[in-house]
Motif scaffolding. Structure first.
Motif, PDB file in Angstrom:
ATOM      1  N   ASP A 184       1.093  -1.422   0.102  1.00 53.55           N
ATOM      2  CA  ASP A 184       0.639   0.020   0.083  1.00 53.55           C
ATOM      3  C   ASP A 184       0.873   1.359   0.167  1.00 53.55           C
ATOM      4  O   ASP A 184       0.655   2.379  -0.738  1.00 53.55           O
ATOM      5  N   THR A 185       1.545   0.917   1.210  1.00 46.88           N
ATOM      6  CA  THR A 185       2.995   2.504   1.278  1.00 46.88           C
ATOM      7  C   THR A 185       3.094   2.842  -0.406  1.00 46.88           C
ATOM      8  O   THR A 185       3.631   4.047  -0.580  1.00 46.88           O
ATOM      9  N   ILE A 186       4.338   1.716  -1.389  1.00 48.63           N
ATOM     10  CA  ILE A 186       4.733   1.835  -2.307  1.00 48.63           C
ATOM     11  C   ILE A 186       3.733   2.215  -3.294  1.00 48.63           C
ATOM     12  O   ILE A 186       4.053   3.471  -4.406  1.00 48.63           O
ATOM     13  N   LYS A 187       2.386   1.405  -3.484  1.00 50.27           N
ATOM     14  CA  LYS A 187       1.170   2.168  -4.474  1.00 50.27           C
ATOM     15  C   LYS A 187       1.034   3.401  -4.559  1.00 50.27           C
ATOM     16  O   LYS A 187       0.904   4.148  -5.266  1.00 50.27           O
ATOM     17  N   SER A 188       0.574   3.916  -2.742  1.00 47.46           N
ATOM     18  CA  SER A 188       0.455   5.322  -3.080  1.00 47.46           C
ATOM     19  C   SER A 188       1.407   6.062  -3.497  1.00 47.46           C
ATOM     20  O   SER A 188       0.479   7.815  -3.104  1.00 47.46           O
ATOM     21  N   THR A 189       2.290   6.343  -3.018  1.00 54.71           N
ATOM     22  CA  THR A 189       3.353   7.310  -2.973  1.00 54.71           C
ATOM     23  C   THR A 189       3.356   7.501  -4.382  1.00 54.71           C
ATOM     24  O   THR A 189       3.998   8.786  -5.552  1.00 54.71           O
ATOM     25  N   VAL A 190       3.445   6.283  -5.742  1.00 54.72           N
ATOM     26  CA  VAL A 190       3.458   6.222  -7.182  1.00 54.72           C
ATOM     27  C   VAL A 190       2.017   6.714  -7.926  1.00 54.72           C
ATOM     28  O   VAL A 190       2.273   7.653  -8.316  1.00 54.72           O
ATOM     29  N   GLU A 191       1.160   7.229  -6.874  1.00 54.66           N
ATOM     30  CA  GLU A 191      -0.351   7.452  -7.147  1.00 54.66           C
ATOM     31  C   GLU A 191       0.300   8.971  -7.029  1.00 54.66           C
ATOM     32  O   GLU A 191      -0.211   9.571  -8.212  1.00 54.66           O
ATOM     33  N   TYR A 192       0.718   9.431  -5.473  1.00 56.18           N
ATOM     34  CA  TYR A 192       1.001  10.456  -5.039  1.00 56.18           C
ATOM     35  C   TYR A 192       1.513  10.991  -6.525  1.00 56.18           C
ATOM     36  O   TYR A 192       1.133  12.745  -6.843  1.00 56.18           O
ATOM     37  N   LEU A 193       2.702  10.852  -7.562  1.00 49.56           N
ATOM     38  CA  LEU A 193       3.405  11.343  -7.843  1.00 49.56           C
ATOM     39  C   LEU A 193       3.191  11.741  -9.653  1.00 49.56           C
ATOM     40  O   LEU A 193       3.549  12.548 -10.241  1.00 49.56           O
ATOM     41  N   THR A 194       2.177  10.526  -9.633  1.00 49.56           N
ATOM     42  CA  THR A 194       1.260  11.094 -11.103  1.00 49.56           C
ATOM     43  C   THR A 194       0.564  11.699 -11.062  1.00 49.56           C
ATOM     44  O   THR A 194       0.251  12.583 -12.097  1.00 49.56           O
ATOM     45  N   ASP A 195      -0.211  11.758  -9.664  1.00 48.95           N
ATOM     46  CA  ASP A 195      -0.903  13.436  -9.194  1.00 48.95           C
ATOM     47  C   ASP A 195       0.018  14.836  -9.482  1.00 48.95           C
ATOM     48  O   ASP A 195       0.053  15.506 -10.304  1.00 48.95           O
ATOM     49  N   ALA A 196       1.169  14.457  -8.774  1.00 49.08           N
ATOM     50  CA  ALA A 196       2.462  16.015  -9.127  1.00 49.08           C
ATOM     51  C   ALA A 196       2.759  16.080 -10.587  1.00 49.08           C
ATOM     52  O   ALA A 196       2.977  16.610 -10.866  1.00 49.08           O
ATOM     53  N   PHE A 197       2.571  15.055 -10.751  1.00 49.88           N
ATOM     54  CA  PHE A 197       3.696  15.050 -12.464  1.00 49.88           C
ATOM     55  C   PHE A 197       3.364  14.516 -13.594  1.00 49.88           C
ATOM     56  O   PHE A 197       2.660  13.236 -13.996  1.00 49.88           O
ATOM     57  N   PRO A 198       1.498  14.741 -14.085  1.00 49.97           N
ATOM     58  CA  PRO A 198       0.748  13.879 -15.004  1.00 49.97           C
ATOM     59  C   PRO A 198       2.095  14.067 -16.030  1.00 49.97           C
ATOM     60  O   PRO A 198       0.932  13.454 -17.353  1.00 49.97           O
ATOM     61  N   GLU A 199       2.260  14.930 -16.160  1.00 51.74           N
ATOM     62  CA  GLU A 199       3.113  15.032 -17.983  1.00 51.74           C
ATOM     63  C   GLU A 199       4.312  14.625 -17.995  1.00 51.74           C
ATOM     64  O   GLU A 199       5.034  15.118 -16.530  1.00 51.74           O
ATOM     65  N   LYS A 200       5.249  14.341 -18.704  1.00 47.70           N
ATOM     66  CA  LYS A 200       6.514  14.028 -18.972  1.00 47.70           C
ATOM     67  C   LYS A 200       7.463  15.273 -18.620  1.00 47.70           C
ATOM     68  O   LYS A 200       6.977  16.517 -19.171  1.00 47.70           O
ATOM     69  N   ASN A 201       8.821  15.025 -17.145  1.00 45.32           N
ATOM     70  CA  ASN A 201       9.324  15.873 -17.037  1.00 45.32           C
ATOM     71  C   ASN A 201      10.833  15.447 -16.871  1.00 45.32           C
ATOM     72  O   ASN A 201      10.921  14.149 -16.529  1.00 45.32           O
ATOM     73  N   LYS A 202      11.654  15.969 -17.387  1.00 47.56           N
ATOM     74  CA  LYS A 202      12.971  15.482 -17.485  1.00 47.56           C
ATOM     75  C   LYS A 202      14.085  15.270 -16.627  1.00 47.56           C
ATOM     76  O   LYS A 202      14.984  15.146 -16.974  1.00 47.56           O
ATOM     77  N   GLN A 203      13.103  16.274 -15.627  1.00 45.93           N
ATOM     78  CA  GLN A 203      13.959  16.388 -14.393  1.00 45.93           C
ATOM     79  C   GLN A 203      14.044  14.915 -13.354  1.00 45.93           C
ATOM     80  O   GLN A 203      14.112  14.630 -12.654  1.00 45.93           O
ATOM     81  N   LEU A 204      12.768  14.504 -14.413  1.00 51.22           N
ATOM     82  CA  LEU A 204      12.598  12.786 -12.947  1.00 51.22           C
ATOM     83  C   LEU A 204      13.885  11.492 -13.798  1.00 51.22           C
ATOM     84  O   LEU A 204      13.152  10.877 -14.467  1.00 51.22           O
ATOM     85  N   LYS A 205      14.507  11.997 -13.440  1.00 48.71           N
ATOM     86  CA  LYS A 205      15.812  11.042 -13.912  1.00 48.71           C
ATOM     87  C   LYS A 205      15.969  10.435 -12.339  1.00 48.71           C
ATOM     88  O   LYS A 205      15.096  10.212 -11.779  1.00 48.71           O
ATOM     89  N   LYS A 206      16.970   8.857 -12.919  1.00 49.05           N
ATOM     90  CA  LYS A 206      17.016   8.097 -12.549  1.00 49.05           C
ATOM     91  C   LYS A 206      17.400   8.302 -11.275  1.00 49.05           C
ATOM     92  O   LYS A 206      17.418   7.580 -10.229  1.00 49.05           O
ATOM     93  N   ILE A 207      18.382   9.156 -11.202  1.00 44.36           N
ATOM     94  CA  ILE A 207      18.850   9.398  -9.385  1.00 44.36           C
ATOM     95  C   ILE A 207      18.322  10.417  -9.339  1.00 44.36           C
ATOM     96  O   ILE A 207      18.709  10.444  -7.829  1.00 44.36           O
TER      97      ILE A 207
END
Length: 226
Positions: A184-207
């Motif tokens: 539940d924790t990992i799923k909710s955090t990913v859902e939270y970030l989906t709402d925060a970043f609805p479009e592709k963002n080049k700053q969302l890099k692997k690092i």
């Protein structure tokens, strides 16, 4: 009725269905001969093909070998069998460390990883190059984020760094005991970030992604909205 884990061939299966879903065109290839008729299919999307060609693809049957548990087989036995088959099939080609970790973490975690990596945040918002995706860097980022969130929950595991050794140790530590709370924790955090970043963002890099997922969990605990 059943949910299967693909042990081998996921890239080929995905490619077939992506082509049918019109996600890419064919490359320059020879004429396709069907019942004595030649069709020029080079550079065409599935929707651009003649109907006879489309039907030939749609009705093609992929050969599938399925391993199914028998009455009396324990979950541990089934998981161990899947991992053994996976390792044997891939022994001729070196696996990335992230792929090995996925195998070590067990079937339930592998299914969870696949689900999260197919989410909007990882598939659309995050920025991974083709080379990084081929090397399973998106999977490595997700495992690193899970390590951060779980650093106090996994018995016998101490988070020291993000090295391949630590990833492998973590993956072995969560096999068969990844709780509903952790899911539940990992799923909710990913859902939270989906709402925060609805479009592709080049700053969302692997690092950046592992720490961003950790901070999303902190933000949710303190009531901060995306």
């Amino acid at each position: 009725k059943y949910q299967y884990s693909v042990i081998d061939g996921i890239q080929r299966i995905t490619t077939v269905f992506d082509f049918i879903d019109n996600k890419f065109p064919l490359t320059e290839i020879p004429l396709a001969i069907l019942d004595g008729t030649a069709y020029d299919v080079s550079g065409k999307y599935f929707s651009d093909l003649e109907q006879d060609c489309q039907q030939e693809i749609i009705r093609f049957k992929l050969r599938i070998e399925a391993f199914e548990p028998e009455d009396g087989d324990t979950e541990e036995y089934v998981n161990n069998t899947i991992e053994e088959v996976f390792s044997r099939l891939n022994s001729a080609v070196p696996l990335t460390s992230a792929q090995l970790c996925k195998a070590k973490a067990g079937t339930d975690v592998a299914i969870l990883l696949n689900e999260l990596l197919a989410s909007h945040f990882f598939a659309e918002s995050a920025f991974f190059t083709k080379a990084q995706l081929k090397a399973s860097d998106d999977q490595r980022c997700l495992l690193q984020a899970m390590m951060l969130l779980d650093r106090n929950y996994v018995s016998g595991f101490q988070l020291k760094d993000f090295s391949e050794t630590s990833l492998m140790e973590y993956a072995e530590g969560i096999k068969g005991c990844y709780s509903d709370k952790q899911v539940d924790t990992i799923k909710s955090t990913v859902e939270y970030l989906t709402d925060a970043f609805p479009e592709k963002n080049k700053q969302l890099k692997k690092i950046n992604i592992p720490m961003l997922i950790y901070l999303a969990d902190v933000a949710m605990d303190t009531g901060v909205k995306p």
